[in-house]
Enzyme design. Structure first.
Site, PDB file in Angstrom:
ATOM      1  N   ARG A 239       0.338  10.531   0.809  1.00 39.59           N
ATOM      2  CA  ARG A 239       0.558  11.560   1.834  1.00 39.59           C
ATOM      3  C   ARG A 239       1.732  12.460   1.508  1.00 39.59           C
ATOM      4  NH1 ARG A 239       0.562   7.635   6.970  1.00 39.59           N
ATOM      5  NH2 ARG A 239      -1.339   6.506   6.498  1.00 39.59           N
TER       6      ARG A 239
ATOM      7  N   GLU B  27       0.853  -1.198   0.000  1.00 44.22           N
ATOM      8  CA  GLU B  27       0.000   0.000   0.000  1.00 44.22           C
ATOM      9  C   GLU B  27       0.882   1.238   0.000  1.00 44.22           C
ATOM     10  OE1 GLU B  27      -2.918   0.135   3.179  1.00 44.22           O
ATOM     11  OE2 GLU B  27      -2.938   2.325   3.103  1.00 44.22           O
TER      12      GLU B  27
ATOM     13  N   LYS C 227     -10.981  -2.248   6.506  1.00 40.50           N
ATOM     14  CA  LYS C 227      -9.828  -1.852   7.310  1.00 40.50           C
ATOM     15  C   LYS C 227     -10.340  -1.459   8.700  1.00 40.50           C
ATOM     16  CE  LYS C 227      -6.274   1.762   7.390  1.00 40.50           C
ATOM     17  NZ  LYS C 227      -5.281   2.449   6.552  1.00 40.50           N
TER      18      LYS C 227
HETATM   19  C1  3PG Z   1      -2.310   3.867   8.168  1.00 43.10           C
HETATM   20  O1  3PG Z   1      -2.034   4.685   7.316  1.00 43.10           O
HETATM   21  O2  3PG Z   1      -3.071   2.910   7.952  1.00 43.10           O
HETATM   22  C2  3PG Z   1      -1.701   4.023   9.512  1.00 43.10           C
HETATM   23  O3  3PG Z   1      -1.201   5.284   9.695  1.00 43.10           O
HETATM   24  C3  3PG Z   1      -0.613   3.028   9.757  1.00 43.10           C
HETATM   25  O4  3PG Z   1      -0.385   2.974  11.088  1.00 43.10           O
HETATM   26  P1  3PG Z   1       1.046   2.563  11.663  1.00 43.10           P
HETATM   27  O5  3PG Z   1       2.000   3.619  11.186  1.00 43.10           O
HETATM   28  O6  3PG Z   1       0.885   2.502  13.149  1.00 43.10           O
HETATM   29  O7  3PG Z   1       1.394   1.206  11.076  1.00 43.10           O
END
Ligand code: 3PG
Length: 212
Positions: free
Chosen positions: A45, A41, A129
């Site tokens: 951002r 994924e 999700k």
């Molecule tokens: C996301 O984008 O799904 C989350 O910010 C991921 O969370 P993490 O950085 O704690 O894995």
């Protein structure tokens, strides 16, 4: 060609890549693939996120690359144009889901509450999700929701690491776990992609030990 769902049934992990540099994104994706992770994924951002996405699609064809942090229909269309094979959103937004469905691609919106789940379920979605997983109640919350929505599979994301991965993967309703712990910012910035491969391989080993 295998679907993202088939891939996650086999290897239940969705590493996140956040990058503003297509070359770094490519090397990160290659490092993940070398560690056994093919479902990736790429989160939208950064200003160059779409270029990073299309760069991975072209340079790492063995990966199944999706776009994450898709907030609106414009981003969804742009990600699909860039070659995204699946779309992930932090929350539930029907216009984005409708656009992705028109393109025939898998869409995985984020949910936390029973109300959001019921809305998603009535849109025909069965893979959701669960975000932010650890803060929103972790495995206890997933088990409670799964008791009601028996045909839904979850991809918990947010606060997952090698330390609690086995706990999440031992819940039958969990299809796969997502997270950024597999692609540490410091490793990407210093070009230490071996670390990414090692983290990926370690996660694959945890998944194999948990799921058999
Ligand atoms: C996301 O984008 O799904 C989350 O910010 C991921 O969370 P993490 O950085 O704690 O894995």
């Amino acid at each position: 060609m295998r679907t993202i769902e088939q891939e996650l049934e086999s290897v239940p992990l969705v590493p996140l890549i956040q990058s503003n540099d297509p070359d770094i994104a490519i090397e990160t994706a290659k490092a993940l693939v070398a560690g056994g992770l093919f479902a990736i994924e790429l989160v939208l951002r950064t200003p160059q996120a779409l270029n990073c996405l299309s760069a991975i699609v072209q340079a790492v064809p063995e990966a199944i690359v999706g776009a994450g942090t898709v907030l609106n229909t414009r981003q969804a269309e742009a990600a699909i144009m860039a070659g995204a094979e699946f779309i992930v959103c932090p929350g539930l937004h029907k216009p984005v889901i409708d656009v992705v469905k028109v393109h025939g691609l898998p869409i995985c919106p984020g949910v936390v509450t029973a109300t959001e789940m019921q809305q998603a379920w009535n849109m025909g979605l069965r893979i959701l999700k669960f975000f932010p997983a650890d803060l929103a109640g972790g495995t206890a919350m997933i088990k409670s929701l799964a008791a009601v929505f028996g045909d839904v599979r979850f991809i918990p994301t947010g606060g997952i690491s090698a330390d609690n991965l086995a706990e999440y993967l031992s819940v039958p309703a969990v299809l796969a776990c997502g997270g950024s712990w597999l692609t540490p910012k410091t490793a990407l910035a210093s070009g230490d992609f071996e670390v990414v491969t090692e983290l990926a391989a370690a996660a694959v080993a945890i998944a194999a030990a948990t799921r058999g």
